[in-house]
Design an enzyme around this catalytic site. Structure first.
Site, PDB file in Angstrom:
ATOM      1  N   GLY A 217       0.844  -1.192   0.000  1.00  0.00           N
ATOM      2  CA  GLY A 217       0.000   0.000   0.000  1.00  0.00           C
ATOM      3  C   GLY A 217       0.876   1.236   0.000  1.00  0.00           C
ATOM      4  CB  SER A 218       0.085   4.751   0.646  1.00  0.00           C
ATOM      5  OG  SER A 218      -0.519   4.648   1.915  1.00  0.00           O
ATOM      6  CD  GLU A 239       7.080  -5.526  -1.998  1.00  0.00           C
ATOM      7  OE1 GLU A 239       7.299  -4.633  -2.845  1.00  0.00           O
ATOM      8  OE2 GLU A 239       7.882  -6.433  -1.772  1.00  0.00           O
ATOM      9  CB  CYS A 273       3.051   0.031  -7.046  1.00  0.00           C
ATOM     10  SG  CYS A 273       3.206  -1.662  -7.635  1.00  0.00           S
TER      11      CYS A 273
END
Ligand code: NAD
Length: 495
Positions: A217-218, A239, A273
């Site tokens: 995620g962020s 990640e 991403c």
């Protein structure tokens, strides 16, 4: 996460193209999270006992089910994310391939391996093996709701762990589909379980005593995950986001580079991403590259119909970020060759190609997560590298070049780089995937991804009694002197 959300017991996932309700799901509480982890612990013991072959056989069964029902899964992905059917199928196909690879290679990568015992303890047989950690918590994003979490789930399962999966609140139906299909393949025990809800449910999973938390995620959420996991010393795999750069050298195939930049930047409406967000182009090919990018980007059409190339922005709040990046870039002197300030609608974003954007603009420094590209002319590839690497992120990247391609790829500060293509590394199951800096740490995919979910266990077995035994009080001064002599012989030579 608002307080209104925290008091709800169910939530709905919506189709971002139509706002229709796709499904209703429970908001799991901390108690329910704890109960799921407890069930997982029992299932983990059963799953670990199956051994590599038993698990591989069941994972291949699951892979077969996903493959045969892929169209059905693609429909759920499309309903919850709005992405075109072909893109939904692509992420499913890649996830299937990764699952097959992880199942097939787990024994070779994680099973017992002989190691040299060295000279001092030459009487020992030395070996290492990677044992399952136990229960893995997986928290996933919405942008690739199959491919991304499966990069953790499939590898964690193949390594012998049970998994408790918390998908994004935007894609709970995809998570539910995956967990149900696993139960069809492995009905005996809840080896893969689903928890749905908002960030609070994810935070509860971090605190529930899992043996590792794999987060995608962020970066902002990644920091919260680490803080929550720190309370119980739970290890984490992060990640996170990216701001991937592409370098285009003077000897590059300009047409191929333009094609890669447009697909890498705009596919999935830029919500990737490892999407290309910045391009640094050698001045000798800049004009030709720009002309090709403008031509190709102008033909990328957003929409909900079957022939649209990209879908809506899945998370409505992202539209404001994309708009701000474009307007800031234009206000700072940048120019839009395609799209621009009016490109951001209330669901869709028209492809936008920006040039002459100052390097300190948010459009260059922050993750935009929309179908935009900034293109910057550079004198040479050293300038391109310096600019590309001047980023807090470092996930993937691409190099289009001939003579210096490998050198440039090595020097790009990122976990992965594709030469003369974009994002190819994600589709090669044997390669590790993960970032540098704010893009996170740890690796999914490949042997490294399997080892993330195993605990290295070292074993020595004495084969015979050595003349010089080190590990006894019966060791004599004579033995010490002989060992010292041996070490001097081996390591004491002047160079
Ligand atoms: P996000 O960080 O908002 O949410 C990710 C997940 O974390 C969701 O399931 C969410 O419910 C959960 N969460 C939120 N707050 C939490 C908390 N306090 N504790 C525990 N869990 C919490 O990210 P997103 O918007 O879903 O995904 C987009 C981001 O993911 C982008 O930055 C993108 O680059 C990144 N991403 C990275 C990769 C990669 O492999 N590196 C892959 C896909 C997406």
């Amino acid at each position: 996460m608002t307080s209104a959300q925290s008091t709800r017991t169910t939530f709905e996932s919506l189709n971002p193209a139509t706002d229709e309700v796709v499904g209703t799901h429970p908001v799991h509480t901390a108690e329910e999270v704890g109960a799921a982890v407890a069930r997982a612990r029992a299932a983990a013991a059963w799953w670990a006992d199956l051994g590599f072959d038993g698990r591989a056989e069941r994972l291949q069964r699951w892979k077969g089910i996903i493959t045969r029902r892929a169209e059905q899964l693609a429909d759920v992905v499309r309903a919850e994310t709005g992405k075109p059917h072909g893109d939904a199928m692509l992420e499913i196909i890649l996830a299937i391939d990764h699952t097959a690879w992880a199942a097939k290679h787990a024994r070779k990568v994680l099973g017992p391996q002989r190691r040299s015992p060295g000279l001092l303890l030459a009487n020992q047989a030395a070996s290492v093996e990677y044992q399952p950690l136990g229960v893995i918590g997986v928290i996933g994003p919405w942008n690739y709701p199959v491919f991304t979490p499966m990069g953790s789930i499939a590898y964690a399962l193949a390594a012998g762990n049970a998994v408790v999966f918390k998908p994004s609140e935007h894609t709970p139906g995809v998570g539910e589909w995956l967990v149900r299909s696993f139960a069809d393949a492995v009905p005996e025990q809840p080896v893969l379980q689903l928890l749905t809800g908002y960030g609070e449910t994810g935070a509860a999973l971090c605190r529930a005593g899992v043996d590792k938390l794999a987060f995608t995620g962020s970066p902002a959420t990644g920091k919260k995950i680490m803080a929550a996991c720190a309370e119980t010393l739970t290890p984490v795999l992060i990640e996170a986001g990216g701001k991937d750069a592409m370098l285009v050298d003077a000897d590059a195939d300009v047409e191929a580079a333009a094609d890669g930049a447009v697909w890498g930047g705009m596919s999935n409406a830029g919500q990737t991403c490892t999407g290309i967000e910045r391009v640094y182009v050698h001045e000798r090919v800049y004009d030709a590259f720009l002309a090709a990018v403008v031509d190709k980007a102008s033909r990328v059409r957003p929409g909900a119909d079957a022939t649209a190339a990209i879908g809506p922005i899945t998370m409505p709040g992202q539209l404001d970020i994309i708009r701000r990046h474009i307007t800031d870039a234009l206000a700072a002197g940048g120019k839009a060759l395609v799209g621009g300030a009016d490109a951001v609608g209330d669901r869709y974003v028209q492809p936008t190609v920006l040039v002459e954007v100052p390097e300190d603009s948010p459009a260059v420094r922050e993750e935009t997560f929309g179908p935009t590209l900034t293109i910057c002319k550079v004198r040479d590839m050293d300038e391109a590298l310096a600019k590309a690497n001047d980023s807090k992120y470092g996930l993937g990247g691409a190099v289009f070049a001939r003579a210096r391609a490998v050198e440039l790829a090595r020097k790009l500060r990122s976990g992965m780089t594709s030469i003369n293509s974009v994002i190819s590394f994600a589709g090669v199951p044997s390669l590790p995937f993960g970032g540098v800096g704010d893009s996170g740490f740890g690796r999914i995919h490949g042997p490294e991804g399997l080892r993330e979910f195993g605990r290295a266990k070292a074993i020595t077995r004495q084969r015979f009694k050595a003349p010089l035994t080190l590990t006894t009080f019966a060791r004599t001064a004579k033995v010490d002197a002989q060992v010292a002599k041996l070490i001097t012989l081996l390591h004491g030579k002047r160079r």
